[in-house]
Design a protein around this motif. Structure first.
Motif, short mmCIF file in Angstrom:
data_model
loop_
_atom_site.label_atom_id
_atom_site.label_comp_id
_atom_site.label_asym_id
_atom_site.label_seq_id
_atom_site.Cartn_x
_atom_site.Cartn_y
_atom_site.Cartn_z
N HIS A 244 0.87 -1.17 0.00
CA HIS A 244 0.00 0.00 0.00
C HIS A 244 0.91 1.23 0.00
O HIS A 244 2.15 1.11 0.02
N HIS A 266 -7.26 8.69 2.85
CA HIS A 266 -7.80 7.44 2.28
C HIS A 266 -6.97 6.23 2.69
O HIS A 266 -6.48 5.47 1.83
N ASP A 268 -6.16 2.41 4.24
CA ASP A 268 -6.86 1.16 4.54
C ASP A 268 -6.49 0.74 5.96
O ASP A 268 -5.60 1.33 6.59
N ASP A 269 -7.17 -0.26 6.46
CA ASP A 269 -6.96 -0.66 7.86
C ASP A 269 -5.54 -1.16 8.10
O ASP A 269 -4.99 -0.98 9.19
#
Length: 431
Positions: A244, A266, A268-269
């Motif tokens: 990521h 934005h 992600d976890d």
């Protein structure tokens, strides 16, 4: 020794960790000697303990800790107001052409003065500053900050691809110029150095390896992450092996407790988990995110993952240097998110504008609230008589209500005085 008396408000606690009301404190006076807070309490008690010492009355308004800006761009102070563009277009048309002008050292000297004086006039006493791509411009910034006694952490901006050619440097030059700046400025007076790749979009793996070498010198790190969906997609194409966006930094050892990442609109976890695991912080930049249409910041998800969040003005995409305006916009964003948002109280807003930034910058032992032993960095917000803010403060029911009215209505014009380690730096002074 001096006793300062008035309505003095800070957040020695963390409103995100429990009842926000328990995080707030109010006292009537502070004792300051040689720029450091030596005692706090009621005016009567402190005058009895220190008879004969001068008392400066700060009647009207509120005395709060100096604001801490966790993300702001020094070369962009003359580029505010470029509306109607997403991030990458705004960079190309507004920010980068202006940043190129700092190759002229005289131009950079003038910009540095305007920028730092603007911070102080807005009540900011500590800041993590995104610097210039040019080492002589950084010399001007550090020298000007030292003269003003600002708590400044900043570094040379590093890029070796994609940006306009006059803003690029080789990894070798980046290492050499950054090392020289670190040796000259890091730890000098109230100055510190931050390794600053612009973002991994414009920094190759070789440049990020240089950043890792520099970070080993005990300095700080800052960059951008997950600001804009087009940016994220471009980074993914440049780093096909990365899990990521944050991983482009993590795999070089750049995600640490000395790292502050701007935006993270934005995530992600998995990225939030990495930030929390490594103790890195995020600088939330509300007016910039809204102006560029980047998105609404997921504060609840950050807090639930244990990621520390502070505020940044992000000038010049942001709408000014006054952090209370950023705090108010942060409040609005959480309201707009509805059930996905994290409702904020006035206590949260004061914390975000002061102690949260100090914690993100590793300065919590020195600034951020009025604890005994910390530097006296302070802002006296006193509105003009008869102004809408003055009228509202007169009718505030309690301290929390007064803070709500300050965050709703205050502007830089309400900054009556600013102190940097006990020295008055701006404003007309007590009156």
């Amino acid at each position: 020794m001096t006793i300062y008396a008035g309505t003095i408000v800070d957040t020695p606690g963390d409103p995100f960790a429990g009842d926000p009301g328990n995080a707030l404190a109010e006292v009537g006076a502070l004792v300051v000697r040689e720029g450091v807070i030596r005692a706090r309490g009621s005016l009567a008690a402190l005058r009895a303990e220190h008879p004969g010492e001068p008392v400066i009355r700060l009647d009207g308004g509120l005395l709060v800790p100096g604001f801490v800006d966790a993300h702001v761009h020094f070369p962009q102070i003359r580029a505010i107001g470029g509306l109607g563009m997403p991030l990458l277009d705004w960079l190309e048309r507004c920010a980068l052409p202006e940043e190129s002008k700092l190759a002229d050292q005289a131009y950079a000297r003038a910009v540095a003065g305007e920028f730092l004086d603007g911070l102080i006039a807005s009540g900011t006493t500590s800041a993590l500053v995104f610097g210039s791509h040019f080492a002589p411009a950084m010399e001007e910034l550090f020298a000007a900050a030292e003269r003003r006694a600002l708590n400044l952490t900043a570094g040379l901006v590093l890029s070796d691809r994609i940006l306009r050619s006059d803003l690029l440097q080789s990894p070798g030059m980046a290492l050499s110029d950054s090392t020289d700046l670190i040796e000259r400025w890091h730890g000098r007076e109230r100055l510190r150095y931050a390794v600053t790749p612009r973002f991994s979009l414009s920094a190759s793996d070789k440049m990020l390896e240089v950043c890792a070498q520099l970070l080993d010198r005990g300095v700080w790190f800052t960059s951008h992450v997950n600001e804009n969906v087009a940016e994220i997609a471009t980074v993914a194409g440049l780093f096909p092996g990365a899990r990521h966006y944050l991983d482009t930094y993590r795999r070089h050892g750049l995600v640490t407790e000395r790292s502050v990442f701007a935006h993270n609109v934005h995530p992600d976890d998995a990225e939030l988990a990495v930030l929390a695991e490594h103790g890195a912080s995020v600088a939330h930049c509300p007016t910039s995110n809204c102006a560029l249409g980047s998105g609404l910041f997921p504060l609840r998800r950050h807090v639930e993952h244990g990621v520390h969040v502070a505020l940044g003005s992000d000038v010049g995409a942001g709408a000014g240097l006054f952090l209370p305006k950023e705090a108010l916009q942060a409040y609005f964003i959480q309201q707009l998110l509805g059930a996905d948002g994290l409702p904020l109280t006035p206590v949260h807003l004061l914390y975000l504008a002061t102690r949260a930034g100090a914690r993100a910058l590793g300065l919590d032992g020195r600034v951020g609230d009025f604890a005994v032993g910390k530097d006296f960095d302070a802002v006296w917000l006193r509105p003009a008589a008869g102004s809408t803010l003055a009228v509202n403060l007169e009718h505030a029911g309690d301290t929390v209500d007064a803070l709500a009215r300050v965050f709703s209505l205050a502007t830089p014009a309400d900054v009556a005085s600013v102190w940097l380690k006990g020295q008055r730096a701006a404003g007309p002074g007590p009156r």
